[in-house]
Design a protein around this motif. Sequence first.
Motif, mmCIF file in Angstrom:
data_model
loop_
_atom_site.group_PDB
_atom_site.id
_atom_site.type_symbol
_atom_site.label_atom_id
_atom_site.label_comp_id
_atom_site.label_asym_id
_atom_site.label_seq_id
_atom_site.Cartn_x
_atom_site.Cartn_y
_atom_site.Cartn_z
ATOM 1 N N HIS A 1 105.757 73.093 72.479
ATOM 2 C CA HIS A 1 104.767 73.713 71.590
ATOM 3 C C HIS A 1 103.821 72.662 70.998
ATOM 4 C CE1 HIS A 1 106.405 77.666 72.007
ATOM 5 N NE2 HIS A 1 107.592 77.306 71.547
ATOM 6 N N ALA A 2 104.313 71.440 70.795
ATOM 7 C CA ALA A 2 103.433 70.362 70.327
ATOM 8 C C ALA A 2 102.369 70.061 71.380
ATOM 9 C CB ALA A 2 104.246 69.117 70.012
ATOM 10 N N GLY A 3 102.769 70.018 72.647
ATOM 11 C CA GLY A 3 101.794 69.795 73.711
ATOM 12 C C GLY A 3 100.767 70.905 73.778
ATOM 13 N N VAL A 4 101.219 72.153 73.654
ATOM 14 C CA VAL A 4 100.295 73.299 73.673
ATOM 15 C C VAL A 4 99.294 73.186 72.530
ATOM 16 C CG1 VAL A 4 100.150 75.795 73.370
ATOM 17 C CG2 VAL A 4 101.925 74.823 74.849
ATOM 18 N N ARG A 5 99.780 72.851 71.337
ATOM 19 C CA ARG A 5 98.883 72.730 70.174
ATOM 20 C C ARG A 5 97.882 71.596 70.362
ATOM 21 N NH1 ARG A 5 103.804 73.123 67.359
ATOM 22 N NH2 ARG A 5 103.715 70.879 66.891
ATOM 23 N N GLN A 6 98.346 70.449 70.845
ATOM 24 C CA GLN A 6 97.468 69.288 70.961
ATOM 25 C C GLN A 6 96.433 69.472 72.062
ATOM 26 O OE1 GLN A 6 100.654 66.099 69.037
ATOM 27 N NE2 GLN A 6 99.882 65.696 71.091
ATOM 28 N N VAL B 1 91.847 69.306 98.924
ATOM 29 C CA VAL B 1 91.423 69.528 97.544
ATOM 30 C C VAL B 1 91.827 68.332 96.688
ATOM 31 C CG1 VAL B 1 91.648 71.020 95.522
ATOM 32 C CG2 VAL B 1 91.665 72.018 97.820
ATOM 33 N N MET B 2 90.907 67.854 95.840
ATOM 34 C CA MET B 2 91.229 66.778 94.916
ATOM 35 C C MET B 2 92.320 67.224 93.948
ATOM 36 S SD MET B 2 87.373 65.377 94.079
ATOM 37 C CE MET B 2 87.936 64.403 92.688
ATOM 38 N N ALA B 3 93.139 66.259 93.505
ATOM 39 C CA ALA B 3 94.191 66.520 92.523
ATOM 40 C C ALA B 3 94.229 65.346 91.563
ATOM 41 C CB ALA B 3 95.535 66.722 93.212
ATOM 42 N N TYR B 4 94.826 65.544 90.405
ATOM 43 C CA TYR B 4 94.655 64.584 89.313
ATOM 44 C C TYR B 4 95.991 63.991 88.873
ATOM 45 C CZ TYR B 4 90.019 66.482 89.471
ATOM 46 O OH TYR B 4 88.770 66.850 89.923
ATOM 47 N N HIS B 5 96.144 62.702 89.139
ATOM 48 C CA HIS B 5 97.328 61.961 88.724
ATOM 49 C C HIS B 5 97.129 61.548 87.274
ATOM 50 C CE1 HIS B 5 100.303 58.759 88.399
ATOM 51 N NE2 HIS B 5 100.837 59.179 89.530
ATOM 52 N N GLY B 6 97.864 62.224 86.374
ATOM 53 C CA GLY B 6 97.665 61.960 84.955
ATOM 54 C C GLY B 6 98.740 62.616 84.122
ATOM 55 N N PRO B 7 98.512 62.747 82.826
ATOM 56 C CA PRO B 7 99.554 63.167 81.889
ATOM 57 C C PRO B 7 100.179 64.513 82.213
ATOM 58 C CG PRO B 7 97.650 62.300 80.709
ATOM 59 C CD PRO B 7 97.239 62.413 82.142
ATOM 60 N N ALA B 8 101.471 64.614 81.900
ATOM 61 C CA ALA B 8 102.173 65.893 81.923
ATOM 62 C C ALA B 8 102.187 66.481 80.515
ATOM 63 C CB ALA B 8 103.606 65.703 82.434
ATOM 64 N N LEU B 9 102.525 67.757 80.426
ATOM 65 C CA LEU B 9 102.458 68.435 79.133
ATOM 66 C C LEU B 9 103.420 67.823 78.113
ATOM 67 C CD1 LEU B 9 101.077 70.773 77.623
ATOM 68 C CD2 LEU B 9 103.007 72.215 78.309
ATOM 69 N N THR C 1 104.573 64.738 78.063
ATOM 70 C CA THR C 1 104.435 63.293 77.859
ATOM 71 C C THR C 1 103.176 63.013 77.042
ATOM 72 O OG1 THR C 1 103.385 63.005 80.054
ATOM 73 C CG2 THR C 1 105.793 62.779 79.909
ATOM 74 N N ASP C 2 102.141 62.477 77.645
ATOM 75 C CA ASP C 2 100.958 62.069 76.881
ATOM 76 C C ASP C 2 100.256 63.224 76.189
ATOM 77 O OD1 ASP C 2 99.786 58.982 77.832
ATOM 78 O OD2 ASP C 2 101.487 59.859 78.863
ATOM 79 N N LEU C 3 100.350 64.429 76.737
ATOM 80 C CA LEU C 3 99.678 65.559 76.084
ATOM 81 C C LEU C 3 100.383 65.964 74.797
ATOM 82 C CD1 LEU C 3 98.694 67.771 79.153
ATOM 83 C CD2 LEU C 3 97.379 65.975 78.011
ATOM 84 N N ALA C 4 101.677 65.675 74.706
ATOM 85 C CA ALA C 4 102.443 65.972 73.490
ATOM 86 C C ALA C 4 102.798 64.682 72.759
ATOM 87 C CB ALA C 4 103.713 66.734 73.849
ATOM 88 N N GLU C 5 101.991 63.636 72.932
ATOM 89 C CA GLU C 5 102.297 62.321 72.352
ATOM 90 C C GLU C 5 102.590 62.414 70.860
ATOM 91 O OE1 GLU C 5 103.396 58.869 71.793
ATOM 92 O OE2 GLU C 5 102.556 59.062 73.820
ATOM 93 N N ASN C 6 103.599 61.682 70.426
ATOM 94 C CA ASN C 6 103.975 61.663 69.013
ATOM 95 C C ASN C 6 102.812 61.193 68.148
ATOM 96 O OD1 ASN C 6 106.476 61.054 70.775
ATOM 97 N ND2 ASN C 6 107.339 61.770 68.853
ATOM 98 N N GLY C 7 102.553 61.940 67.078
ATOM 99 C CA GLY C 7 101.477 61.575 66.180
ATOM 100 C C GLY C 7 100.104 61.970 66.690
ATOM 101 N N GLY C 8 100.050 62.715 67.793
ATOM 102 C CA GLY C 8 98.768 63.143 68.349
ATOM 103 C C GLY C 8 98.444 62.447 69.655
ATOM 104 N N MET C 9 97.660 63.110 70.477
ATOM 105 C CA MET C 9 97.270 62.548 71.768
ATOM 106 C C MET C 9 96.512 61.235 71.568
ATOM 107 S SD MET C 9 95.246 64.623 74.790
ATOM 108 C CE MET C 9 95.972 66.144 74.167
#
Length: 343
Positions: free
Chosen positions: A35-40, A131-139, A141-149
């Motif tokens: 839920h933190a990731g969803v909010r951020q 099709v291009m795809a994007y190597h980056g944050p998961a929900l 991990t970085d998307l739900a980073e502590n203290g904000g993205m």
Amino acid sequence: MALRFVRPPRLVPGSRVAALSLSSGFVTEVMGRYHAGVRQVAAGFGWEVVPAPNALRGPEYLDAHPQARADDLHWALRNPDIHGLVSIIGGDDSVRLLPFLDLGLIADHPKVFLGYSDATVTLNQFLRAGVMAYHGPALLTDLAENGGMHPFAAEGLRRALVDEPRPFDLAPAPEWTQAHVDWEDETAQAVRRPFQPGDGWVWLQGEREAEGHLMGGCLEVLDMLNGTPGWPVHELWQGAVLALETSEDVPPPRQVGYWLRNYAAQGLLAGAAGLLLARPRDYTPEMVEELHGWVRRVLREAGRGDLPVVANVDFGHTSPQLTLPLGGRVRLDPAAGRVTVWP
């Protein structure tokens, strides 16, 4: 002739993004983190994160039903109200989805797919579909980073997924961390992890500019994919800039060397245009030095002492991480210390 991949439509405020459990169903054990990731994500980009039908059914169900995980991917692709897809978390078995995946659906409904680690399997199926795809944050991990993205991660996502497509330069993170936090402790969600100052990139070799499309992912997962029907055909690797990273399993430097020798034996290094090597998680300084030695050694064995290689790049299993558009063009300029991406 340069390969070209379909660029999915940009994500914009109001976009609905499907959250997928293509690997582990662990998310149900840390729903506060989810839920933190969803909010951020909503606060940072204005996207609405929507769980796929099976995404929150728990680890036991998803482990027993790999087809249900593939069904979620297909549901998200077919659904006209879903505009993008994000991996919730990695794992170690999305290779089990291969018999169930429909590459035609990916080609017919190109949408942003974002993830890393075990998502390497799915990222490479998007490339196989053109099709291009994007190597980056998961929900989780970085998307739900502590203290904000982290602003570095947010900016990387914005340039790759939101802004109008135009070239941009990658840059080293100003700070980074691999500090562990207990995701079950919801009181820790508001507390920023300890970071250490960034130490920049290391150009290991190469003098001439080089350009190619990005390929790659997590080396351990690529090893599981290697030799299966999901392994990209040889032609897809030709002229590629390889973006390779290692996980929290901390494979020894010599193991990375052995994997690269496999790529040399397949002819992948002979046809490569360049190499981006990620900052390795949980390596000591001595292990990093050994890793760089192995990379140089294998490239020398393969007759590629000319290949431009930049190491210590911020993607993969340390935070914050860049978002790399696999299938997009990238130019390496060793003399200028510059890496330019066309998203």
